[in-house]
Scaffold this motif. Structure first.
Motif, PDB file in Angstrom:
ATOM      1  N   LEU A  97      -1.884  -6.097   5.003  1.00 59.74           N
ATOM      2  CA  LEU A  97      -1.610  -5.205   4.205  1.00 59.74           C
ATOM      3  C   LEU A  97      -0.188  -5.522   3.426  1.00 59.74           C
ATOM      4  O   LEU A  97       0.030  -5.311   2.344  1.00 59.74           O
ATOM      5  N   ALA A  98       0.559  -5.972   4.279  1.00 56.81           N
ATOM      6  CA  ALA A  98       1.911  -6.363   3.557  1.00 56.81           C
ATOM      7  C   ALA A  98       1.561  -7.782   2.633  1.00 56.81           C
ATOM      8  O   ALA A  98       2.228  -7.622   1.496  1.00 56.81           O
ATOM      9  N   PHE A  99       0.748  -8.623   2.856  1.00 54.04           N
ATOM     10  CA  PHE A  99       0.785  -9.530   1.978  1.00 54.04           C
ATOM     11  C   PHE A  99      -0.068  -9.059   0.927  1.00 54.04           C
ATOM     12  O   PHE A  99       0.069  -9.527  -0.375  1.00 54.04           O
ATOM     13  N   GLU A 100      -0.932  -8.127   0.758  1.00 57.22           N
ATOM     14  CA  GLU A 100      -1.637  -7.654  -0.245  1.00 57.22           C
ATOM     15  C   GLU A 100      -0.890  -6.605  -1.299  1.00 57.22           C
ATOM     16  O   GLU A 100      -1.002  -6.802  -2.223  1.00 57.22           O
ATOM     17  N   SER A 101       0.260  -6.316  -0.389  1.00 52.50           N
ATOM     18  CA  SER A 101       1.169  -5.366  -1.293  1.00 52.50           C
ATOM     19  C   SER A 101       2.142  -6.308  -2.482  1.00 52.50           C
ATOM     20  O   SER A 101       2.401  -6.023  -3.366  1.00 52.50           O
ATOM     21  N   VAL A 102       2.281  -7.665  -1.654  1.00 53.48           N
ATOM     22  CA  VAL A 102       3.129  -8.506  -2.677  1.00 53.48           C
ATOM     23  C   VAL A 102       2.164  -9.054  -3.539  1.00 53.48           C
ATOM     24  O   VAL A 102       2.516  -9.124  -5.101  1.00 53.48           O
ATOM     25  N   HIS A 103       1.013  -9.035  -3.533  1.00 56.62           N
ATOM     26  CA  HIS A 103       0.048  -9.787  -4.584  1.00 56.62           C
ATOM     27  C   HIS A 103      -0.206  -8.493  -5.668  1.00 56.62           C
ATOM     28  O   HIS A 103      -0.242  -8.620  -6.834  1.00 56.62           O
ATOM     29  N   LYS A 104      -0.318  -7.112  -4.905  1.00 52.96           N
ATOM     30  CA  LYS A 104      -0.436  -6.140  -5.912  1.00 52.96           C
ATOM     31  C   LYS A 104       0.715  -5.725  -6.719  1.00 52.96           C
ATOM     32  O   LYS A 104       0.662  -5.257  -7.857  1.00 52.96           O
ATOM     33  N   TYR A 105       1.817  -6.078  -6.130  1.00 53.52           N
ATOM     34  CA  TYR A 105       3.304  -5.994  -6.973  1.00 53.52           C
ATOM     35  C   TYR A 105       3.219  -6.742  -8.203  1.00 53.52           C
ATOM     36  O   TYR A 105       3.566  -6.216  -9.371  1.00 53.52           O
ATOM     37  N   VAL A 106       2.873  -8.338  -8.127  1.00 52.89           N
ATOM     38  CA  VAL A 106       3.010  -9.009  -9.305  1.00 52.89           C
ATOM     39  C   VAL A 106       1.899  -8.740 -10.217  1.00 52.89           C
ATOM     40  O   VAL A 106       2.138  -8.749 -11.499  1.00 52.89           O
ATOM     41  N   VAL A 107       0.624  -8.078  -9.700  1.00 53.29           N
ATOM     42  CA  VAL A 107      -0.442  -7.694 -10.700  1.00 53.29           C
ATOM     43  C   VAL A 107      -0.038  -6.612 -11.539  1.00 53.29           C
ATOM     44  O   VAL A 107      -0.159  -6.471 -12.618  1.00 53.29           O
ATOM     45  N   ASP A 108       0.506  -5.500 -10.673  1.00 51.42           N
ATOM     46  CA  ASP A 108       1.037  -4.487 -11.422  1.00 51.42           C
ATOM     47  C   ASP A 108       2.154  -4.705 -12.449  1.00 51.42           C
ATOM     48  O   ASP A 108       2.284  -4.036 -13.578  1.00 51.42           O
TER      49      ASP A 108
END
Length: 1047
Positions: A97-108
């Motif tokens: 979930l932490a890794f996913e939040s990093v990817h979601k951050y840059v996508v957003d």
């Protein structure tokens, strides 16, 4: 124009949410980096051999079928894989979930930039947002935080470890089957870069720029952000540092952001020498070690080594003469600042009037102290220099020599500066709170003095040698009105007018020759004093506090400060009164807002520095108390003056330290309230836990011939940790060794248990081994909690044993075709169970003989469970006895509550309309813990595991039981006993183990099993009856034909 951060401004709120998430993501990554399961590192050979086949890196994705087939081919690997999944799926999910939040951050962030370009936000473009002060800060932070996330992940979590965790999560979760999963993108972003944070590790080529370019971000956006960071003071920090030599410190935060953002456009670092020279001249003319986030230090000498333009530009800063100049300047400033701050800290020196008259000087002193501390801390930090790099070693040695660096002196300066800063802030806060009240008071006093003088010159109010003067009377009345008209809200006009009034009062004293009258002069002097006080008070502004907050920033030392822990501990050890200065230092560290780890679920708050700093004294208290205890026992018999003095000295040292801790007062460290009493209690408890655990670890070691992570345990504490010692056997702790020792001495293979006596006897010597007094001794030694813990451990062991047993039953016994054929044949022979089996002894004997190879392991597992059930019964009896004896009211209340609940549950099953606890009601779960601790339970009635339907289960257990009967014999006084000591079977563990096993399944299995036992008894009895009848008739016939003399 609408405020950019107003709630109705969608553009501002969107980027604000993105940046907020970025900071939360970094906090979570930093916290998780401390909880990486060690097994994923595969450092030990034992881990590699054990888990090498189930922990894979990204090579798994090249052929998942190959890896899965390897697991399926070995049942033991499947069991290990399942156990590993159960132990680690929770922490793996959190990492994912932490890794996913990093990817979601840059996508957003990319989506937000696209929305800006497409005009989704009305009247807002990238250019207009960057023109806005808040928008400029947020956009720069958005790019910078993404870079920090990538660096934190690579520094704190090695690439291979990341890959193994992601692959394990993919295998163990539903992500592989979810269409919405973006696991592929996350894996592409976070695949190993080849970077290692270990000293001496070689830096991968094109690192970290290739890492930063894995998710492409708009080049225009990057260029504009770097442009703003190069040219603007985006946080307006320069105003807090007016001196030109402090400019690099003022722009330090912006410099760190720029260094991270430059990795997104490496061409500037490589080829654009003019820009790099401009950056170095502005941000790095006198420094080369920076803190990029939460004390993560970067040495630009090493970081910019592969980049030609950056390296060339930085060489001017790294010239020997420049380093010597900077180091010498700070060495001189430390010497002068120490004496200056110590003078300011003298009792009674910092008074309100001195502070108000010397605000600029005091702020300059604070700036100089903090700048010197910052430069010396960063440029002498061990973490900033790779010991394997020759050039870095030379630079560090030069800095230490030229600056005459002494960590103790620097730490003392930090303590004094923090204390000075704390006192100054507290004074300003109090003055700000009382500002208007005091100003109005001074105004009233001044106005009244002028009115009194007006009355003096009216001739009405008698005053020695003062003649009536109507002009002065009118003038003083006018001055009184002017003072009264001063407006607090308009501070600028009021200040200007107050200065004019002071000048007028000076002039009137000179022109009208009033010096001759001491009373009038005193009135005028008092009024001027009140007006001066009004000017001082009106100049008390919140901007001073803000400046002190900016200047006192210590976020760069978040990790470096740990290196001073030993110095602080040594100082406290030498002088316990130093504890009183710690409060200010702790508050200074907390000002950054980064002192506390706050994860997304707000579960973990860490006060590391405070605890490490004073831990040494709690260790010393433990040692002192031990010595005092020993010596006081001597003093009971003999009075020795030297011993009395020594004990008194130690007691005094403890009291001084305790008093110092309690003098710290309750303090808010960030958002956490630090209560000194709680701090003292936690420290003493921590040392007590450490000593008790050590004593038990060393004491409970024997010499005979479900894994819970620390972060999962409700009993493990960050503040008062239970120490972990290296294992001396297969047990992790002393309680495990104690449990295994009890199991060893009561082993059913070597002992025989007599239920009537609650005693174990050796099978060979028939000597008593132990009895139920053993558990009374454990109760006396470890207490109720220790005995209850032993019971819980046995409970988990039973669960594990039953799980392993059922696995063997399913995978080995029920899959053996020959054995299953025997079960089928026997089942057909005994049907129907209410009938009699023809030729019973032959049928049963043949079945037992054909299956005899499977029973040894079966017997061992059953007797292990039975043995642990006997031990649990004994523990329950002891707990119940001690509860009734020591807490009879609690025992009675629990017993009555238990009976009431059981009665209500039984009534509900008879009449479903009656109430029953709902699924979310924790009453039954919570009361169970109390009942088990009080021994009010029956271990034999407990359901330990959930089971599925198994074919032939009753017939298997029936056949197992009759196969063991030949090994036993019946004794009238002792019951069932073992026939031969060489083939040991203990009846009590056998029966209780079999009963426990049957209890885990549906009651119809037990009924079928008992029916088979009944049929077995009836069939054997029937066969015996027929045999005896036949023998009787044969004997009668023999008597008829035999000669009479032979009868």
């Amino acid at each position: 124009m609408v405020d950019f951060l107003a709630e109705n401004n969608l553009c501002g709120q969107a980027i604000l949410r993105i940046v907020s998430r970025g900071n939360a993501n970094i906090a979570e990554l930093l916290r998780l980096s401390e909880f990486i399961p060690a097994v994923f590192r595969l450092k030990d050979k034992s881990d590699q051999q054990k888990y090498g086949d189930i922990i894979c890196d990204f090579s798994y994705f090249k052929g998942p079928e190959y890896y899965e087939s390897k697991l399926e081919a070995k049942p033991e690997l499947q069991d290990l894989d399942e156990e590993f999944r159960e132990n680690n799926i929770e922490i793996l999910t959190r990492f994912y979930l932490a890794f996913e939040s990093v990817h979601k951050y840059v996508v957003d962030l990319i989506r937000y930039l696209d929305d800006l370009n497409e005009g989704v936000y009305i009247q807002q473009t990238l250019e207009t947002v960057l023109l806005n002060e808040d928008g400029k800060q947020l956009l720069c932070e958005a790019l910078y935080l993404y870079g920090v996330m990538l660096l934190v992940i690579d520094q704190k979590m090695e690439g291979e470890v990341r890959e193994r965790m992601l692959v394990s999560y993919y295998r163990y979760s539903a992500a592989r089957s979810s269409a919405d999963s973006n696991l592929d993108d996350i894996c592409k972003l976070l695949r190993s870069t080849g970077y290692s944070s270990h000293p001496g590790a070689k830096r991968p080529p094109n690192y970290p720029e290739s890492y930063f370019q894995r998710v492409p971000i708009s080049p225009t956006f990057i260029s504009m952000v770097i442009g703003r960071l190069r040219s603007d003071d985006i946080y307006n920090q320069v105003s807090a540092y007016p001196l030109p030599e402090h400019r690099s410190t003022a722009l330090a935060t912006q410099a760190a952001m720029l260094c991270v953002c430059l990795y997104f456009t490496p061409s500037i670092l490589h080829t654009q020498q003019a820009k790099m020279r401009e950056i170095v001249d502005k941000y790095f003319p006198d420094n080369w070690v920076i803190s990029i986030y939460m004390g993560i230090t970067v040495n630009l000498v090493e970081a910019w080594e592969p980049y030609k333009a950056a390296k060339t530009a930085l060489n001017y800063t790294l010239e020997t003469a420049n380093i010597r100049e900077q180091a010498g300047r700070y060495a001189a400033s430390v010497e002068s600042l120490r004496s200056q701050v110590q003078q300011l800290l003298k009792e009674g020196f910092l008074r309100e009037e001195i502070v108000l008259d010397n605000i600029p000087k005091l702020l300059n002193c604070l700036r100089d102290c903090n700048v010197a501390i910052r430069w010396l801390m960063l440029h002498t930090a061990e973490s900033a220099y790779d010991p394997n790099n020759k050039r870095l070693r030379q630079i560090k040695d030069q800095v230490i020599n030229d600056s005459k660096y002494n960590p103790k002196i620097l730490f003392q300066l930090l303590l004094d500066t923090a204390q000075f800063e704390f006192i100054l802030k507290e004074m300003f806060k109090q003055m700000l709170a009382e500002k208007q009240l005091k100003w109005e008071s001074y105004k009233k006093e001044g106005s009244e003095r002028m009115m009194e003088l007006a009355e003096v010159f009216s001739g009405v109010k008698p005053l020695t040698r003062v003649e009536k003067n109507e002009n002065l009377q009118a003038w003083f009345r006018e001055i009184s009105k002017q003072i009264e008209s001063l407006n607090y809200e308009d501070s600028t006009a009021a200040g200007r007018k107050t200065v004019q009034l002071i000048q007028a009062l000076v002039e009137v004293q000179e022109f009208h020759q009033l010096e001759s009258n001491l009373q009038v002069c005193q009135f005028l002097a008092d009024t001027r004093k009140f007006l001066h006080q009004m000017i001082r008070t009106i100049n008390i502004k919140e901007e001073v506090l803000i400046t002190m907050q900016i200047v006192g920033d210590l976020s760069y030392a978040w990790q470096i400060i740990d290196s001073f822990t030993s110095i602080m501990q040594e100082s406290i050890r030498a002088n316990p009164t130093m504890v009183t200065k710690l409060r200010a230092t702790f508050l200074k560290v907390s000002q950054t807002g980064l002192f506390i780890y706050v994860t997304l679920d707000h579960n973990f708050l860490k006060l590391r520095f405070i605890q490490l700093s004073i831990d040494v004294w709690f260790v010393r208290i433990g040692q002192y108390l031990k010595i005092i205890y020993i010596y006081t026992s001597v003093l009971k018999k003999y009075f020795i003056i030297n011993v009395v003095y020594f004990v008194a000295k130690l007691t005094h040292a403890i009291s001084v330290f305790t008093e110092g801790i309690l003098m710290m007062k309750t303090t808010l460290v960030g958002i956490i309230k630090v209560d000194p009493k709680q701090l003292l209690e936690d420290g003493i408890r921590k040392e007590l836990v450490k000593r008790v655990a050590y004593a038990l670890h060393k004491g409970l070691i024997f010499n005979p011939k479900a894994k819970i992570q620390d972060w999962q345990s409700v009993y493990q504490s960050t503040h008062i940790p239970i120490p972990k010692y290296p294992s001396v056997d297969e047990s992790a702790t002393f309680i495990g060794r104690l449990c295994r020792e009890i199991l060893r001495i009561t082993d059913p293979k070597t002992t025989c248990y007599f239920d009537q006596l609650n005693t174990w006897y050796d099978m060979r010597t028939h000597q008593e081994v132990t009895n139920n007094r053993l558990f009374s001794e454990i109760q006396d030694t470890l207490g109720t909690f220790g005995l209850n813990g032993l019971d819980r451990l046995l409970c988990f062991m039973i669960v594990k044993e039953l799980q392993n047993f059922l696995t063997v039953l399913q995978k080995n016994i029920l899959k053996d075709k020959a054995v299953v054929d025997v079960f089928k044949a026997l089942l057909s022979a005994v049907n129907p169970v209410k009938g009699i089996v023809a030729n019973a002894s032959k049928v049963y004997a043949n079945a037992a003989a054909k299956t005899q190879k499977i029973w040894p392991a079966y017997l061992e597992a059953i007797m292990k469970v039975g043995q642990m059930q006997i031990l649990r019964q004994q523990i329950a009896n002891e707990l119940n006895y001690s509860c009734k004896f020591d807490s009879k009211h609690l025992a009675a209340a629990l017993d009555n509550l238990n009976k009431s609940l059981l009665s209500d549950i039984e009534a509900h099953y008879q009449d479903p309309s009656l109430p029953y606890p709902k699924e979310d009601n924790t009453l039954l779960y919570e009361i169970t813990a109390y009942l088990e601790a009080a021994g009010i339970h029956n271990p034999l009635n407990k359901i330990y595991i959930t089971t599925k339907r198994l074919p032939y289960f009753p017939i298997v257990n029936f056949l197992f039981l009759i196969a063991q009967l030949p090994k036993l014999q019946y004794n009238k006084s002792q019951g069932m006993t073992c026939r031969k000591a060489t083939d040991p079977v203990d009846w009590a563990p056998l029966v209780l183990g079999l009963l426990t096993l049957l209890k885990q399944f549906h009651s119809r299995y037990t009924e079928h099993f008992l029916a088979l036992i009944g049929q077995f008894i009836r069939s054997i009895m029937e066969q015996c009856t027929r045999y005896l009848t036949l023998v009787y008739y044969v004997m009668i016939e023999e008597q008829e034909y035999a000669p009479k003399n032979n009868k």
